[in-house]
Design a protein around this motif. Structure first.
Motif, PDB file in Angstrom:
ATOM      1  N   GLY A   1      68.587  32.016  15.115  1.00 41.33           N
ATOM      2  CA  GLY A   1      67.819  32.709  14.084  1.00 41.33           C
ATOM      3  C   GLY A   1      67.396  31.810  12.950  1.00 41.33           C
ATOM      4  N   GLY A   2      67.270  30.491  13.265  1.00 41.00           N
ATOM      5  CA  GLY A   2      66.844  29.536  12.240  1.00 41.00           C
ATOM      6  C   GLY A   2      67.981  29.050  11.374  1.00 41.00           C
ATOM      7  N   LYS A   3      69.194  29.243  11.823  1.00 38.00           N
ATOM      8  CA  LYS A   3      70.369  28.889  11.029  1.00 38.00           C
ATOM      9  C   LYS A   3      71.041  27.615  11.557  1.00 38.00           C
ATOM     10  CE  LYS A   3      70.217  32.709   8.514  1.00 38.00           C
ATOM     11  NZ  LYS A   3      69.958  32.694   7.055  1.00 38.00           N
ATOM     12  N   GLY A   4      71.524  26.795  10.623  1.00 34.59           N
ATOM     13  CA  GLY A   4      72.310  25.622  10.955  1.00 34.59           C
ATOM     14  C   GLY A   4      73.608  25.646  10.168  1.00 34.59           C
ATOM     15  N   TRP A   5      74.585  24.892  10.632  1.00 30.02           N
ATOM     16  CA  TRP A   5      75.886  24.868   9.960  1.00 30.02           C
ATOM     17  C   TRP A   5      75.865  23.903   8.775  1.00 30.02           C
ATOM     18  CZ3 TRP A   5      79.218  28.580  11.010  1.00 30.02           C
ATOM     19  CH2 TRP A   5      79.145  29.210  12.255  1.00 30.02           C
ATOM     20  N   GLY A   6      76.346  24.380   7.635  1.00 25.60           N
ATOM     21  CA  GLY A   6      76.418  23.554   6.437  1.00 25.60           C
ATOM     22  C   GLY A   6      77.813  22.991   6.225  1.00 25.60           C
ATOM     23  N   PRO A   7      77.995  22.154   5.205  1.00 22.84           N
ATOM     24  CA  PRO A   7      79.309  21.550   4.930  1.00 22.84           C
ATOM     25  C   PRO A   7      80.370  22.567   4.536  1.00 22.84           C
ATOM     26  CG  PRO A   7      77.691  20.929   3.259  1.00 22.84           C
ATOM     27  CD  PRO A   7      76.945  21.630   4.331  1.00 22.84           C
ATOM     28  N   ASP A   8      79.947  23.781   4.150  1.00 22.11           N
ATOM     29  CA  ASP A   8      80.908  24.827   3.794  1.00 22.11           C
ATOM     30  C   ASP A   8      81.386  25.614   5.005  1.00 22.11           C
ATOM     31  OD1 ASP A   8      78.578  26.156   4.406  1.00 22.11           O
ATOM     32  OD2 ASP A   8      78.437  27.267   2.513  1.00 22.11           O
ATOM     33  N   GLY A   9      80.944  25.207   6.197  1.00 22.14           N
ATOM     34  CA  GLY A   9      81.363  25.908   7.405  1.00 22.14           C
ATOM     35  C   GLY A   9      80.629  27.216   7.629  1.00 22.14           C
ATOM     36  N   LYS A  10      79.542  27.441   6.895  1.00 23.10           N
ATOM     37  CA  LYS A  10      78.753  28.665   7.037  1.00 23.10           C
ATOM     38  C   LYS A  10      77.331  28.328   7.488  1.00 23.10           C
ATOM     39  CE  LYS A  10      81.359  31.031   3.386  1.00 23.10           C
ATOM     40  NZ  LYS A  10      81.278  31.708   2.053  1.00 23.10           N
ATOM     41  N   GLU A  11      76.637  29.332   8.005  1.00 17.96           N
ATOM     42  CA  GLU A  11      75.270  29.139   8.486  1.00 17.96           C
ATOM     43  C   GLU A  11      74.264  29.317   7.342  1.00 17.96           C
ATOM     44  OE1 GLU A  11      74.848  30.245  13.092  1.00 17.96           O
ATOM     45  OE2 GLU A  11      75.299  31.977  11.834  1.00 17.96           O
ATOM     46  N   HIS A  12      73.236  28.466   7.354  1.00 18.79           N
ATOM     47  CA  HIS A  12      72.209  28.506   6.316  1.00 18.79           C
ATOM     48  C   HIS A  12      70.844  28.208   6.927  1.00 18.79           C
ATOM     49  CE1 HIS A  12      75.294  28.364   3.102  1.00 18.79           C
ATOM     50  NE2 HIS A  12      75.926  27.516   3.909  1.00 18.79           N
ATOM     51  N   ASP A  13      69.789  28.602   6.201  1.00 20.42           N
ATOM     52  CA  ASP A  13      68.443  28.190   6.575  1.00 20.42           C
ATOM     53  C   ASP A  13      68.328  26.671   6.393  1.00 20.42           C
ATOM     54  OD1 ASP A  13      67.800  30.807   7.064  1.00 20.42           O
ATOM     55  OD2 ASP A  13      66.762  31.127   5.162  1.00 20.42           O
ATOM     56  N   ALA A  14      67.345  26.083   7.058  1.00 19.44           N
ATOM     57  CA  ALA A  14      67.265  24.620   7.058  1.00 19.44           C
ATOM     58  C   ALA A  14      65.831  24.125   6.998  1.00 19.44           C
ATOM     59  CB  ALA A  14      67.946  24.067   8.316  1.00 19.44           C
ATOM     60  N   ASN A  15      65.688  22.964   6.390  1.00 22.81           N
ATOM     61  CA  ASN A  15      64.445  22.208   6.472  1.00 22.81           C
ATOM     62  C   ASN A  15      64.593  21.269   7.667  1.00 22.81           C
ATOM     63  OD1 ASN A  15      62.160  20.663   6.195  1.00 22.81           O
ATOM     64  ND2 ASN A  15      62.752  19.708   4.262  1.00 22.81           N
ATOM     65  N   CYS A  16      63.845  21.529   8.724  1.00 22.91           N
ATOM     66  CA  CYS A  16      63.924  20.737   9.959  1.00 22.91           C
ATOM     67  C   CYS A  16      62.937  19.583   9.845  1.00 22.91           C
ATOM     68  CB  CYS A  16      63.611  21.603  11.172  1.00 22.91           C
ATOM     69  SG  CYS A  16      64.673  23.051  11.310  1.00 22.91           S
ATOM     70  N   VAL A  17      63.464  18.415   9.541  1.00 22.36           N
ATOM     71  CA  VAL A  17      62.633  17.242   9.256  1.00 22.36           C
ATOM     72  C   VAL A  17      62.362  16.499  10.559  1.00 22.36           C
ATOM     73  CG1 VAL A  17      62.465  15.105   7.956  1.00 22.36           C
ATOM     74  CG2 VAL A  17      63.590  17.102   6.943  1.00 22.36           C
ATOM     75  N   ILE A  18      61.104  16.533  10.990  1.00 19.72           N
ATOM     76  CA  ILE A  18      60.654  15.843  12.204  1.00 19.72           C
ATOM     77  C   ILE A  18      59.493  14.953  11.770  1.00 19.72           C
ATOM     78  CG2 ILE A  18      59.824  16.113  14.576  1.00 19.72           C
ATOM     79  CD1 ILE A  18      60.865  19.015  14.483  1.00 19.72           C
ATOM     80  N   PRO A  19      59.765  13.701  11.405  1.00 18.44           N
ATOM     81  CA  PRO A  19      58.733  12.886  10.747  1.00 18.44           C
ATOM     82  C   PRO A  19      57.414  12.785  11.498  1.00 18.44           C
ATOM     83  CG  PRO A  19      60.867  11.859  10.498  1.00 18.44           C
ATOM     84  CD  PRO A  19      61.061  13.008  11.446  1.00 18.44           C
ATOM     85  N   ASP A  20      57.449  12.419  12.770  1.00 12.98           N
ATOM     86  CA  ASP A  20      56.198  12.247  13.512  1.00 12.98           C
ATOM     87  C   ASP A  20      55.610  13.601  13.874  1.00 12.98           C
ATOM     88  OD1 ASP A  20      54.120  10.952  14.963  1.00 12.98           O
ATOM     89  OD2 ASP A  20      55.218  11.335  16.810  1.00 12.98           O
ATOM     90  N   ASN A  21      54.308  13.729  13.707  1.00 10.20           N
ATOM     91  CA  ASN A  21      53.633  15.012  13.896  1.00 10.20           C
ATOM     92  C   ASN A  21      53.091  15.202  15.303  1.00 10.20           C
ATOM     93  OD1 ASN A  21      52.971  17.471  12.704  1.00 10.20           O
ATOM     94  ND2 ASN A  21      50.903  16.822  12.195  1.00 10.20           N
ATOM     95  N   SER A  22      53.456  14.347  16.254  1.00  9.90           N
ATOM     96  CA  SER A  22      52.912  14.468  17.603  1.00  9.90           C
ATOM     97  C   SER A  22      53.306  15.787  18.257  1.00  9.90           C
ATOM     98  CB  SER A  22      53.386  13.300  18.476  1.00  9.90           C
ATOM     99  OG  SER A  22      52.870  12.079  18.017  1.00  9.90           O
ATOM    100  N   TYR A  23      54.608  16.123  18.211  1.00 14.63           N
ATOM    101  CA  TYR A  23      55.081  17.342  18.870  1.00 14.63           C
ATOM    102  C   TYR A  23      55.834  18.273  17.931  1.00 14.63           C
ATOM    103  CZ  TYR A  23      53.767  14.812  23.051  1.00 14.63           C
ATOM    104  OH  TYR A  23      53.052  14.119  23.998  1.00 14.63           O
ATOM    105  N   ALA A  24      55.930  17.912  16.657  1.00 16.72           N
ATOM    106  CA  ALA A  24      56.541  18.809  15.684  1.00 16.72           C
ATOM    107  C   ALA A  24      55.867  20.181  15.642  1.00 16.72           C
ATOM    108  CB  ALA A  24      56.518  18.167  14.296  1.00 16.72           C
ATOM    109  N   PRO A  25      54.541  20.272  15.882  1.00 12.55           N
ATOM    110  CA  PRO A  25      53.901  21.591  15.867  1.00 12.55           C
ATOM    111  C   PRO A  25      54.489  22.584  16.869  1.00 12.55           C
ATOM    112  CG  PRO A  25      52.234  19.886  15.681  1.00 12.55           C
ATOM    113  CD  PRO A  25      53.526  19.185  15.976  1.00 12.55           C
ATOM    114  N   VAL A  26      55.091  22.093  17.950  1.00 11.54           N
ATOM    115  CA  VAL A  26      55.719  22.999  18.923  1.00 11.54           C
ATOM    116  C   VAL A  26      56.844  23.772  18.250  1.00 11.54           C
ATOM    117  CG1 VAL A  26      57.120  23.089  21.023  1.00 11.54           C
ATOM    118  CG2 VAL A  26      55.101  21.618  20.926  1.00 11.54           C
ATOM    119  N   TYR A  27      57.699  23.063  17.529  1.00 11.82           N
ATOM    120  CA  TYR A  27      58.820  23.718  16.861  1.00 11.82           C
ATOM    121  C   TYR A  27      58.363  24.504  15.648  1.00 11.82           C
ATOM    122  CZ  TYR A  27      61.479  20.572  19.859  1.00 11.82           C
ATOM    123  OH  TYR A  27      61.988  19.907  20.941  1.00 11.82           O
TER     124      TYR A  27
END
Length: 735
Positions: A358-384
């Motif tokens: 659901g767009g959640k990743g694990w943070g340092p607090d051991g809980k799930e949070h929303d995330a900025n998914c950093v994919i530098p190259d734009n070749s296939y980042a549009p898929v995600y």
């Protein structure tokens, strides 16, 4: 030394959880195959095996082993090839260094990996080790294009037993961020060679000096040759901006790369991210860090180990991390962040897992949070990016009703080997990079600056033609939607389209296919499977890798259960068994609790296809009967829920192998096509059934305690067999 004879079927020796499972499963395969006159042997393509084979001159006679990867590379060019390939480690530098250290500890007099070679001897050692890094195995073995799809039994099981999907909300802060310029996508140039050609890559300095980066490149006529670069300045500016934005948005900073497959380019990009995140530390302590041998490309984990005795540096690192946006975690309990090791967060596994949650990743607090998914190259980042936008709009996918996306992937003869090819370079000084043909023609040219990452890749004509024909055959068999994921505005894709359209027209099937850019194809495919239908994604090599994790993880909860067939261009067959991304955690659990949750369903599927292929290729009808019975046994595993559990004390990988052997024997005993095989397996099936209680008891009694395998990368065969075959009763039946 390895056996020099070629078995009917080769089952590859690999690494981690798949190799541990082989210690239990391979004896069963060999026992059953022998009854049909089929020999099943092994060849070692493991990371440790490849290291050993690369340095015979420093090892004793007993320690040396043959270069099985090179031998298999020759075999797959022959029509008699029949290889079952399990997932192997695509080594990052930290993994390579760890494997070398382990082997040295076992008495192998291997040289250290020179991270900063200065002498010619060190450079020669580094060059040999670099041939082992990253995706060194797959390009050698994949002399054909890829046909990946969920087996019907696996798909039906997933629909009848839907896995949990995280809920998506329209106001989720999770997003994908990519460079808007200066990246590989924006700088790409591509041309198709009319004639056979040789070429070199040169860097012309601002002072007119010429440095040959690569010479002796050879391309047959019709080859599509690309060149591009990523600006280091643009990358750093992008990362700095996104680190700040992530803090403002209150989300996790998560970097998603492929530092294994893209073994040259992506570790460098990863290093830029480490430096950007810890910029105040590098600004203040740069000389001290350099003196300590810190290489940001190796990650935060290596950096922390090197500054263990530098309290001021450690304090500054902790302060910066506390001031920044929280990092996406690999293991929050152990404090392992996204930036610890370049090979810990692999985009094709990490992004689907985050999307499934659901767009959640694990943070340092051991809980799930929303995330900025950093994919530098734009070749296939549009898929995600499009996937996330789609689920924000429509909500999560329902595995119980979802259709399926199959994949036909262009990968033969090292097609589109971006960022891992020996034509990828970190530019040492400002200047101009040129690809120059032997007649003096400048094929491609880029103005570059020190630190930029320049790369070239090529795709040959024959693999492209074979890929299109494979797509035509697959679409005809399925009769469903089929999409070539190609962007006419991208230089490389535009050249491929020049091949694709005429072939489709000539074959009279142009109306059966669509050609769509990846972003649009992503949305179209999700709309198709949301309606319960099938779509075929016809893609290049990198997208093949990404999509055959993305869709299976959402449809099936895993990509390890995919049917993966490589129809080798010279007539042989390569049968792959799925992904191995979660293998390290599986090994850790086995070592601590003697419970292996690795699911061998991918191996079951590959085995059935391999036996059927052998029957067709050699006219061995007993092999065909064996293969059909494998399919029945696989169905039995699914129907009776005999796959491994995650928890210690419950059935694990070894239990599933017992049940597979039993179902396989029962299917062979019941079949009427071969009376000799039926008679042979009837008593085996009976004995496996009669001794069920004893076998299962012995298997569960082995669990719950730590075990010694004699190593991680290079395990002891006897110790591993003892751990993975703990049932004396089952062993007596199998032999």
């Amino acid at each position: 030394m390895a056996d020099t004879t070629t078995p009917d079927i080769i089952y590859t020796k690999v690494d981690e959880a798949p190799e541990l499972a082989s210690a239990s499963f391979l004896p069963i395969i060999q026992k059953f195959a022998k009854a049909a006159g089929v020999s099943v042997g092994t060849r070692d393509i493991s990371l440790a095996g490849r290291i050993i084979a690369t340095f015979p001159e420093v090892l004793t006679e007993d320690q040396r082993q043959s270069d099985d990867l090179a031998a298999l590379g020759e075999l797959v060019k022959k029509p008699e090839a029949n290889v079952i390939k399990l997932p192997n480690i695509s080594a990052s530098v930290p993994q390579l260094v760890a494997a070398i250290k382990e082997l040295q500890g076992q008495g192998y007099a291997l040289p250290d990996y020179p991270e900063a070679p200065e002498t010619d001897a060190d450079k020669a050692i580094r060059a040999k080790y670099d041939t082992i890094k990253g995706s060194a195995v797959n390009p050698v073995l994949r002399e054909g294009n890829s046909d990946r799809r969920a087996a019907k039994a696996v798909k039906a099981y997933a629909q009848n037993n839907p896995h949990r999907m995280g809920d998506w909300s329209a106001d989720s802060k999770t997003r994908v961020s990519s460079m808007s310029g200066g990246d590989f996508r924006s700088n790409e140039k591509s041309k198709t060679l009319a004639d056979e050609a040789t070429a070199k890559i040169v860097l012309i300095g601002e002072d007119g000096s010429e440095t040959v980066l690569k010479d002796g490149l050879s391309y047959p006529a019709g080859t599509v040759v690309d060149a591009t670069f990523m600006s280091a300045k643009a990358l750093d500016a992008f990362l700095t901006d996104e680190i700040a934005k992530t803090k403002e948005e209150g989300t996790l900073f998560s970097l998603h790369l492929k530092a294994t497959m893209m073994k040259v380019s992506d570790p460098i990009i990863f290093g830029h991210a480490v430096k950007a995140f810890l910029k105040p530390v590098f600004d203040k302590h740069g000389e001290q860090l350099k003196a300590a041998g810190v290489n940001p490309n190796s990650g935060l984990g290596d950096l922390m180990a090197r500054v263990e005795d530098m309290p001021e540096v450690k304090a500054d690192i902790e302060k910066v991390i506390a001031d920044r946006a929280p990092l996406y975690m690999v293991d929050s309990d152990k404090g392992l962040t996204n930036l610890h090791v370049p090979s810990d967060v692999i985009i094709d596994a990490s992004m689907p897992a985050l999307i499934r949650a659901g767009g959640k990743g694990w943070g340092p607090d051991g809980k799930e949070h929303d995330a900025n998914c950093v994919i530098p190259d734009n070749s296939y980042a549009p898929v995600y990016d499009e996937t996330i936008k789609y689920f924000k709009e429509t909500g999560k996918l329902d595995p119980a009703t979802a259709g399926t996306v199959q994949n036909i992937g262009l990968m033969a003869q090292k097609a589109e080997e971006y960022g891992s090819h020996p034509t990828t370079f970190e530019i040492p000084h400002n200047g101009t990079v040129r690809m120059v043909l032997s007649d003096g023609t400048v094929l491609h040219e880029h103005s570059v600056e020190a630190g930029d990452i320049w790369r070239s890749a090529s795709t040959r004509k024959a693999p492209i033609q074979d890929w299109v024909q494979l797509a035509i055959d697959r679409q005809k068999a399925e009769g469903c939607e089929a999409i070539f994921w190609l962007d006419e505005t991208r230089a490389h894709d535009a050249e491929l389209i020049k091949y694709v359209k005429p072939i489709l027209d000539t074959k009279g099937v142009a109306d059966k296919f669509k050609i769509m850019a990846p972003r649009e194809a992503t949305r179209a495919s999700f709309e198709t499977i949301r309606d319960g239908k099938t779509s075929i994604a016809v893609t290049g090599n990198v997208l093949r890798d990404y999509l055959t994790d993305l869709f299976p993880i959402l449809e099936l909860a895993t990509s390890a259960k995919m049917l993966s067939i490589v129809k080798l261009m010279n007539g042989g067959g390569l049968f792959e068994t799925g992904a191995g991304g979660s293998a390290p955690k599986h090994v850790q659990q086995l070592m601590e609790q003697n419970h292996l949750r690795w699911d061998s369903l991918g191996e079951f599927c590959a085995l059935g296809e391999s036996l059927q292929f052998l029957a067709d290729a050699r006219g061995n009808e007993k092999a065909r009967v064996l293969g059909k019975a494998v399919d029945t046994a696989t169905q039995g595993i699914l129907d009776n829920n005999r796959s491994p559990s995650r928890k210690v004390g419950e059935p694990d990988n070894r239990d599933s192998h017992y049940w597979f052997a039993r179902y396989w024997a029962e299917a062979l005993a019941a079949q009427s096509e071969d009376c000799d095989l039926a008679a042979h397996f009837a008593p085996i099936a009976q004995e496996l059934a009669d001794k069920e209680e004893a076998i299962l008891s012995e298997l569960v009694e082995a669990q719950g305690k730590s075990v010694d395998l004699g190593g991680y990368y290079h395990t002891d065969p006897k110790k591993t067999a003892t751990v993975m075959r703990p049932s004396a009763t089952l062993n007596a039946i199998i032999g």
